[in-house]
Design a protein around this motif. Structure first.
Motif, PDB file in Angstrom:
ATOM      1  N   PRO A  95       0.822  -1.225   0.000  1.00 54.62           N
ATOM      2  CA  PRO A  95       0.000   0.000   0.000  1.00 54.62           C
ATOM      3  C   PRO A  95       0.848   1.264   0.000  1.00 54.62           C
ATOM      4  CG  PRO A  95       0.089  -0.898   2.201  1.00 54.62           C
ATOM      5  CD  PRO A  95       0.868  -1.861   1.320  1.00 54.62           C
ATOM      6  N   TYR A  96       1.994   1.193  -0.655  1.00 54.25           N
ATOM      7  CA  TYR A  96       2.897   2.333  -0.748  1.00 54.25           C
ATOM      8  C   TYR A  96       3.686   2.193  -2.056  1.00 54.25           C
ATOM      9  CZ  TYR A  96       5.765  -1.385   1.261  1.00 54.25           C
ATOM     10  OH  TYR A  96       6.366  -2.580   1.516  1.00 54.25           O
ATOM     11  N   GLN A  97       4.336   3.251  -2.449  1.00 55.87           N
ATOM     12  CA  GLN A  97       5.075   3.224  -3.705  1.00 55.87           C
ATOM     13  C   GLN A  97       6.241   2.254  -3.604  1.00 55.87           C
ATOM     14  OE1 GLN A  97       6.469   7.088  -5.003  1.00 55.87           O
ATOM     15  NE2 GLN A  97       5.773   6.678  -7.070  1.00 55.87           N
ATOM     16  N   SER A  98       6.377   1.398  -4.608  1.00 56.66           N
ATOM     17  CA  SER A  98       7.427   0.381  -4.564  1.00 56.66           C
ATOM     18  C   SER A  98       7.839   0.005  -5.976  1.00 56.66           C
ATOM     19  CB  SER A  98       6.913  -0.863  -3.826  1.00 56.66           C
ATOM     20  OG  SER A  98       7.845  -1.924  -3.912  1.00 56.66           O
ATOM     21  N   ASP A  99       9.091  -0.401  -6.107  1.00 52.88           N
ATOM     22  CA  ASP A  99       9.587  -0.881  -7.401  1.00 52.88           C
ATOM     23  C   ASP A  99       9.210  -2.335  -7.641  1.00 52.88           C
ATOM     24  OD1 ASP A  99      10.778   1.556  -8.002  1.00 52.88           O
ATOM     25  OD2 ASP A  99      12.677   1.010  -7.032  1.00 52.88           O
ATOM     26  N   PHE A 100       8.743  -3.013  -6.584  1.00 54.16           N
ATOM     27  CA  PHE A 100       8.332  -4.407  -6.740  1.00 54.16           C
ATOM     28  C   PHE A 100       6.975  -4.488  -7.432  1.00 54.16           C
ATOM     29  CE2 PHE A 100      10.980  -5.177  -2.780  1.00 54.16           C
ATOM     30  CZ  PHE A 100      12.002  -5.803  -3.484  1.00 54.16           C
ATOM     31  N   PRO A 101       6.799  -5.419  -8.361  1.00 50.83           N
ATOM     32  CA  PRO A 101       5.506  -5.549  -9.043  1.00 50.83           C
ATOM     33  C   PRO A 101       4.458  -6.193  -8.138  1.00 50.83           C
ATOM     34  CG  PRO A 101       6.986  -7.299  -9.757  1.00 50.83           C
ATOM     35  CD  PRO A 101       7.797  -6.383  -8.878  1.00 50.83           C
ATOM     36  N   ALA A 102       3.194  -5.833  -8.366  1.00 54.19           N
ATOM     37  CA  ALA A 102       2.076  -6.433  -7.621  1.00 54.19           C
ATOM     38  C   ALA A 102       1.616  -7.679  -8.379  1.00 54.19           C
ATOM     39  CB  ALA A 102       0.935  -5.432  -7.477  1.00 54.19           C
ATOM     40  N   GLU A 103       2.352  -8.768  -8.174  1.00 54.60           N
ATOM     41  CA  GLU A 103       2.102  -9.988  -8.941  1.00 54.60           C
ATOM     42  C   GLU A 103       1.024 -10.864  -8.303  1.00 54.60           C
ATOM     43  OE1 GLU A 103       6.373 -11.415 -10.399  1.00 54.60           O
ATOM     44  OE2 GLU A 103       6.340 -10.766  -8.306  1.00 54.60           O
ATOM     45  N   ILE A 104       0.403 -11.683  -9.117  1.00 51.36           N
ATOM     46  CA  ILE A 104      -0.578 -12.660  -8.637  1.00 51.36           C
ATOM     47  C   ILE A 104       0.145 -13.727  -7.812  1.00 51.36           C
ATOM     48  CG2 ILE A 104      -2.210 -14.458  -9.355  1.00 51.36           C
ATOM     49  CD1 ILE A 104      -2.625 -12.753 -11.939  1.00 51.36           C
ATOM     50  N   VAL A 105      -0.409 -14.032  -6.632  1.00 53.10           N
ATOM     51  CA  VAL A 105       0.175 -15.083  -5.789  1.00 53.10           C
ATOM     52  C   VAL A 105      -0.836 -16.192  -5.481  1.00 53.10           C
ATOM     53  CG1 VAL A 105       1.939 -13.643  -4.725  1.00 53.10           C
ATOM     54  CG2 VAL A 105      -0.347 -13.728  -3.705  1.00 53.10           C
ATOM     55  N   ASP A 106      -2.090 -15.983  -5.838  1.00 55.79           N
ATOM     56  CA  ASP A 106      -3.123 -16.972  -5.536  1.00 55.79           C
ATOM     57  C   ASP A 106      -4.199 -16.902  -6.606  1.00 55.79           C
ATOM     58  OD1 ASP A 106      -4.616 -18.881  -4.179  1.00 55.79           O
ATOM     59  OD2 ASP A 106      -5.391 -17.485  -2.672  1.00 55.79           O
ATOM     60  N   MET A 107      -4.518 -18.046  -7.198  1.00 59.75           N
ATOM     61  CA  MET A 107      -5.568 -18.114  -8.221  1.00 59.75           C
ATOM     62  C   MET A 107      -6.576 -19.183  -7.821  1.00 59.75           C
ATOM     63  SD  MET A 107      -3.435 -17.868 -11.824  1.00 59.75           S
ATOM     64  CE  MET A 107      -4.951 -17.745 -12.795  1.00 59.75           C
ATOM     65  N   GLY A 108      -7.851 -18.830  -7.921  1.00 60.88           N
ATOM     66  CA  GLY A 108      -8.904 -19.787  -7.605  1.00 60.88           C
ATOM     67  C   GLY A 108     -10.039 -19.666  -8.600  1.00 60.88           C
ATOM     68  N   ALA A 109     -10.682 -20.777  -8.914  1.00 62.93           N
ATOM     69  CA  ALA A 109     -11.767 -20.752  -9.888  1.00 62.93           C
ATOM     70  C   ALA A 109     -12.757 -21.879  -9.627  1.00 62.93           C
ATOM     71  CB  ALA A 109     -11.219 -20.848 -11.313  1.00 62.93           C
ATOM     72  N   VAL A 110     -13.987 -21.645 -10.049  1.00 62.05           N
ATOM     73  CA  VAL A 110     -15.064 -22.621  -9.935  1.00 62.05           C
ATOM     74  C   VAL A 110     -15.671 -22.802 -11.317  1.00 62.05           C
ATOM     75  CG1 VAL A 110     -17.346 -23.076  -8.947  1.00 62.05           C
ATOM     76  CG2 VAL A 110     -15.568 -21.984  -7.546  1.00 62.05           C
ATOM     77  N   LYS A 111     -15.840 -24.051 -11.720  1.00 62.87           N
ATOM     78  CA  LYS A 111     -16.416 -24.352 -13.037  1.00 62.87           C
ATOM     79  C   LYS A 111     -17.873 -24.757 -12.864  1.00 62.87           C
ATOM     80  CE  LYS A 111     -13.874 -26.520 -16.050  1.00 62.87           C
ATOM     81  NZ  LYS A 111     -13.105 -27.591 -16.758  1.00 62.87           N
ATOM     82  N   ILE A 112     -18.763 -24.107 -13.641  1.00 65.27           N
ATOM     83  CA  ILE A 112     -20.201 -24.362 -13.554  1.00 65.27           C
ATOM     84  C   ILE A 112     -20.730 -24.819 -14.904  1.00 65.27           C
ATOM     85  CG2 ILE A 112     -22.465 -23.288 -13.163  1.00 65.27           C
ATOM     86  CD1 ILE A 112     -21.085 -21.379 -11.209  1.00 65.27           C
ATOM     87  N   ASP A 113     -21.534 -25.864 -14.887  1.00 60.92           N
ATOM     88  CA  ASP A 113     -22.177 -26.372 -16.098  1.00 60.92           C
ATOM     89  C   ASP A 113     -23.414 -25.521 -16.386  1.00 60.92           C
ATOM     90  OD1 ASP A 113     -23.685 -27.744 -18.022  1.00 60.92           O
ATOM     91  OD2 ASP A 113     -23.157 -29.707 -17.232  1.00 60.92           O
ATOM     92  N   PRO A 114     -23.477 -24.822 -17.521  1.00 64.07           N
ATOM     93  CA  PRO A 114     -24.624 -23.957 -17.821  1.00 64.07           C
ATOM     94  C   PRO A 114     -25.945 -24.721 -17.984  1.00 64.07           C
ATOM     95  CG  PRO A 114     -22.756 -23.451 -19.257  1.00 64.07           C
ATOM     96  CD  PRO A 114     -22.450 -24.746 -18.574  1.00 64.07           C
ATOM     97  N   GLN A 115     -25.866 -26.004 -18.332  1.00 59.71           N
ATOM     98  CA  GLN A 115     -27.084 -26.789 -18.530  1.00 59.71           C
ATOM     99  C   GLN A 115     -27.742 -27.150 -17.200  1.00 59.71           C
ATOM    100  OE1 GLN A 115     -28.184 -27.156 -21.653  1.00 59.71           O
ATOM    101  NE2 GLN A 115     -26.337 -26.025 -22.250  1.00 59.71           N
ATOM    102  N   THR A 116     -26.948 -27.528 -16.229  1.00 59.26           N
ATOM    103  CA  THR A 116     -27.487 -27.937 -14.930  1.00 59.26           C
ATOM    104  C   THR A 116     -27.340 -26.859 -13.867  1.00 59.26           C
ATOM    105  OG1 THR A 116     -25.366 -28.895 -14.238  1.00 59.26           O
ATOM    106  CG2 THR A 116     -26.890 -30.329 -15.461  1.00 59.26           C
ATOM    107  N   MET A 117     -26.516 -25.849 -14.141  1.00 60.93           N
ATOM    108  CA  MET A 117     -26.164 -24.800 -13.185  1.00 60.93           C
ATOM    109  C   MET A 117     -25.666 -25.418 -11.874  1.00 60.93           C
ATOM    110  SD  MET A 117     -26.297 -22.085 -14.822  1.00 60.93           S
ATOM    111  CE  MET A 117     -26.099 -20.800 -13.592  1.00 60.93           C
ATOM    112  N   GLU A 118     -24.779 -26.388 -12.028  1.00 63.29           N
ATOM    113  CA  GLU A 118     -24.138 -27.026 -10.895  1.00 63.29           C
ATOM    114  C   GLU A 118     -22.617 -26.870 -11.000  1.00 63.29           C
ATOM    115  OE1 GLU A 118     -25.368 -31.076 -10.783  1.00 63.29           O
ATOM    116  OE2 GLU A 118     -27.378 -30.619 -10.022  1.00 63.29           O
TER     117      GLU A 118
END
Length: 281
Positions: A17-40
């Motif tokens: 939360p301050y100015q820095s030369d370090f990049p704000a990289e992704i460290v955590d990725m999460g996802a949920v897959k849903i079937d559009p036919q059943t919406m499950e």
């Protein structure tokens, strides 16, 4: 667009939360897959990403992610490849807000990788959808936590962890899909949002100023008139989100000059503050 799956995803970044030369990289990725036919929900994805910069204390405090969690994690290239395999070739990405698309694009660019297709027809901003489709619940654009509470759902997992946030977003998405038409372009009532007793509300005035700031940034100039504003993409986007009647447009026009002057004053004050903070050579 028809797709084989909805992919509800969320990202957490290593940021300061301050100015820095370090990049704000992704460290955590999460996802949920849903079937559009059943919406499950049919599958989930979760992966830590090893950043090139040290994990910040602020990131640990916000997310609970520790240095040991990412120390042995794969790099972004490997995680992106796994994520692309998970989402497949026929999908619609669902997010809470628009930021995660930009975060993913930034890291793909940073590492010289091709991003998954995130074109407009493949994206669904659930935060914006519920704000428009559930006007009676949300006077202001809600946070994910507030939306879970307002929908009477139970919060799942730890807040600000990618998979947990994706799962909570997915639960809202499934509820909204059961109660509303996902393909309908809902618009909020202007009277509720902007007009109070026939006059532009304070919230409406602040909104008008934000539109002006946004348009002036695009133009990279301070010359803006009501007529040129009406021809702008910023105004076109506003009209997609809200239903303006003649009275509302008249109020916006009547307040435009004052709002423009207030924006210019704010910009001048900001420029002076930046100049004062710059050390003398």
């Amino acid at each position: 667009m028809e797709a084989e799956h909805y992919i509800v995803f969320d990202l957490e970044r290593n940021f300061r939360p301050y100015q820095s030369d370090f990049p704000a990289e992704i460290v955590d990725m999460g996802a949920v897959k849903i079937d559009p036919q059943t919406m499950e929900i049919v599958d989930t994805f979760s992966a830590f990403v090893k950043p090139t910069a040290p994990l910040s204390k602020h990131t640990t405090k916000l997310t609970g992610i520790e240095k040991q969690d990412v120390k042995q994690a794969p790099r972004f290239r490997q995680v992106l490849a796994a994520f692309r395999s998970f989402i497949g070739s026929s999908y619609i990405l669902v997010t809470w807000g628009k930021e995660d698309y930009e975060f993913l694009k930034e890291d793909c660019t940073r590492h010289g990788l091709d991003c998954p297709d995130m074109s407009k027809e493949r994206r669904f901003d659930l935060q914006q959808f519920v704000f428009r489709a559930y006007e009676e619940l949300f006077p202001n654009q809600p946070s994910l936590r507030l939306a879970v509470e307002q929908f009477g759902l139970e919060w799942q997992g730890e807040q600000h962890r990618a998979l947990a946030d994706a799962e909570n977003t997915a639960n809202i998405f499934l509820k909204a899909a059961a109660e509303r038409d996902l393909k309908h372009a809902y618009r909020r009532s202007t009277d509720v949002v902007f007009i109070v007793e026939g006059a532009l509300s304070e919230k409406g005035k602040r909104k008008l100023m934000r539109w002006i700031i946004k348009e002036m940034k695009k133009r990279k100039a301070d010359h803006l008139t009501w007529k040129s504003f009406l021809r702008s993409k910023t105004w076109a986007n506003a009209m997609e989100q809200h239903e303006f009647d003649e009275a509302a447009i008249a109020q916006l026009e009547a307040n435009f000059a004052e709002a423009l002057q207030n924006v210019k004053k704010l910009q001048q004050a900001k420029a002076k503050a930046q100049t004062a903070a710059t050390p003398a050579p």
